[in-house]
Design a protein around this motif. Structure first.
Motif, short mmCIF file in Angstrom:
data_model
loop_
_atom_site.label_atom_id
_atom_site.label_comp_id
_atom_site.label_asym_id
_atom_site.label_seq_id
_atom_site.Cartn_x
_atom_site.Cartn_y
_atom_site.Cartn_z
N LYS A 27 0.92 -1.14 -0.05
CA LYS A 27 -0.10 -0.13 -0.07
C LYS A 27 0.98 1.22 0.09
N TYR A 28 2.06 1.07 0.78
CA TYR A 28 2.90 2.36 0.66
C TYR A 28 3.21 2.71 -0.73
N TRP A 29 3.88 1.68 -1.40
CA TRP A 29 3.96 1.93 -2.96
C TRP A 29 3.17 2.26 -3.93
N ASP A 30 1.75 1.79 -3.78
CA ASP A 30 0.75 2.28 -4.34
C ASP A 30 0.40 3.75 -4.07
N GLU A 31 0.29 4.30 -2.80
CA GLU A 31 0.12 5.73 -2.49
C GLU A 31 1.51 6.46 -2.93
N ARG A 32 2.55 5.83 -2.97
CA ARG A 32 3.51 6.87 -3.15
C ARG A 32 3.48 6.91 -4.80
N PHE A 33 3.42 5.82 -5.65
CA PHE A 33 3.38 6.20 -7.00
C PHE A 33 2.27 6.93 -7.54
N SER A 34 1.14 6.97 -6.93
CA SER A 34 0.12 7.61 -7.25
C SER A 34 0.16 9.30 -7.25
N THR A 35 1.27 9.61 -6.61
CA THR A 35 1.54 11.24 -6.64
C THR A 35 2.80 11.28 -7.09
N GLU A 36 3.86 10.55 -6.98
CA GLU A 36 5.23 10.56 -7.44
C GLU A 36 5.45 10.39 -8.72
N GLU A 37 6.05 11.05 -9.63
CA GLU A 37 6.08 10.89 -11.00
C GLU A 37 7.57 10.29 -11.53
N HIS A 38 8.52 10.57 -10.79
CA HIS A 38 9.94 10.03 -11.05
C HIS A 38 10.64 9.97 -9.66
N TYR A 39 11.28 9.00 -9.68
CA TYR A 39 12.48 8.64 -8.85
C TYR A 39 13.56 7.76 -9.04
N GLU A 40 14.92 7.92 -8.91
CA GLU A 40 15.91 7.13 -9.10
C GLU A 40 16.68 6.67 -7.88
N TRP A 41 16.26 5.41 -7.70
CA TRP A 41 17.20 4.84 -6.58
C TRP A 41 18.44 4.53 -7.27
N LEU A 42 19.76 4.74 -6.22
CA LEU A 42 20.99 4.45 -6.77
C LEU A 42 21.72 5.19 -7.95
N LYS A 43 21.19 6.34 -8.26
CA LYS A 43 21.58 7.13 -9.17
C LYS A 43 20.94 6.77 -10.45
N ASP A 44 21.06 7.85 -11.37
CA ASP A 44 20.20 7.57 -12.65
C ASP A 44 21.33 6.79 -13.81
N TYR A 45 20.90 6.68 -14.83
CA TYR A 45 21.50 5.79 -15.65
C TYR A 45 22.90 6.21 -16.25
N SER A 46 22.93 7.51 -16.18
CA SER A 46 24.28 8.21 -16.78
C SER A 46 25.51 7.76 -15.90
N HIS A 47 25.16 7.44 -14.63
CA HIS A 47 26.23 7.25 -13.65
C HIS A 47 26.82 5.93 -13.75
N PHE A 48 26.11 4.93 -14.54
CA PHE A 48 26.53 3.49 -14.74
C PHE A 48 26.58 3.05 -16.25
N ARG A 49 26.06 3.83 -17.04
CA ARG A 49 26.01 3.64 -18.48
C ARG A 49 27.25 2.85 -19.02
N HIS A 50 28.32 3.44 -18.74
CA HIS A 50 29.67 2.90 -18.99
C HIS A 50 29.87 1.27 -18.67
N LEU A 51 29.29 1.06 -17.45
CA LEU A 51 29.28 -0.09 -17.14
C LEU A 51 28.29 -1.03 -17.76
N ILE A 52 27.19 -0.73 -17.97
CA ILE A 52 25.89 -1.46 -18.25
C ILE A 52 26.43 -1.81 -19.90
N GLN A 53 26.67 -0.80 -20.85
CA GLN A 53 27.02 -1.04 -22.11
C GLN A 53 27.89 -2.20 -22.43
N THR A 54 28.77 -2.72 -21.85
CA THR A 54 29.59 -3.77 -22.08
C THR A 54 28.88 -5.03 -21.89
N HIS A 55 27.69 -5.17 -21.35
CA HIS A 55 27.09 -6.35 -21.21
C HIS A 55 25.62 -6.30 -21.94
N ILE A 56 24.95 -5.31 -22.27
CA ILE A 56 23.77 -5.19 -23.19
C ILE A 56 23.94 -4.62 -24.58
#
Length: 258
Positions: A27-56
């Motif tokens: 219920k916490y997540w449903d309530e949170r997502f009903s009002t929150e448009e965007h949140y990035e846990w553990l930094k956004d993609y730009s911070h680890f893009r160089h790591l992920i691109q070697t595997h995908i």
């Protein structure tokens, strides 16, 4: 983010919930997502893009666990990966993500309501499974990182067994985590898994761990490998990190498990 649990906490507006136990409550997540448009846990993609691109690659079939309202799948799509399936436990998050992706023309990305402890997919169907901070929820009431409760161990192993099952024989599991290697390796290196275990770190003050587990690559004497020394990195936080929910989550969980 998360998996099915009994409600164990309440939340407050802004800055995350009043107790980390609230992260176990759907219920916490449903309530949170009903009002929150965007949140990035553990930094956004730009911070680890160089790591992920070697595997995908653009031909990779990717499963994201606990998509929430992150833009990770959008960023992967912009980098040419179009065969993406996202799951989340929250029906609100799933509906919002579906609407958002359609509005942006990302029609190929699938978004499903599902529990990461009971993945509704056939065996060996994904090249890559990725989660960013999703596993952390399983440790909220672990009782401590050195000797987690049996119930925590059961949940984590069930998740990992599901990930291992849906990965193709040479597939890769990417886990982006707070969890340090000496706490995660006992799970990742359980004998039923055939993957090798490697990790890197990223982040300025807060160090985040980027684990890559390659199925079918484990050797009999494999004890994990890394470009980083197996030690606790020093922490020198910037103001925005001190005020961020990543820091609050980690602090609250540490206090809860003392």
């Amino acid at each position: 983010m998360g998996t099915r649990q009994d409600p164990n906490g309440t939340h407050k507006n802004g800055g995350g919930p009043s107790t980390a136990l609230a992260y176990l409550d759907p219920k916490y997540w449903d309530e949170r997502f009903s009002t929150e448009e965007h949140y990035e846990w553990l930094k956004d993609y730009s911070h680890f893009r160089h790591l992920i691109q070697t595997h995908i690659t653009p031909n990779s079939s990717v499963l994201e666990l606990g998509c929430g309202n992150s833009q990770l799948c959008e960023e992967l799509y912009k980098d040419g990966v179009t065969e993406i399936t996202c799951i989340d436990l929250s029906a609100v998050a799933v509906e919002n993500m579906q609407k958002k992706l359609l509005s942006k023309g990302f029609k190929e990305i699938k978004v499903l309501e599902a529990d990461m402890l009971d993945l509704p997919f056939s065996n060996e169907c994904f090249d890559v499974v990725i989660e960013k901070g999703t596993m952390e929820v399983l440790f909220v009431d672990s009782g401590g990182p050195w000797n987690p409760r049996p119930a925590t161990v059961t949940k984590v192993m069930k998740m990992l067994e599901g990930v291992h099952r849906v990965l193709k024989p040479d597939g890769i599991y990417i886990s982006i985590s707070f969890g340090q290697p000496h706490f995660r390796r006992p799970f990742f290196e359980a004998p039923q898994f055939t993957w090798s275990v490697e990790w890197s770190t990223f982040g300025d003050g807060f160090h985040y761990f980027f684990y890559t587990l390659k199925k079918g690559r484990r050797s009999l004497d494999d004890k994990g490998s890394s470009k980083e020394k197996l030690e606790i990195p020093s922490i020198c936080l910037f103001q925005d990190e001190l005020e961020g929910e990543d820091y609050l989550f980690r602090t609250n969980v540490d206090e809860l498990n003392c």
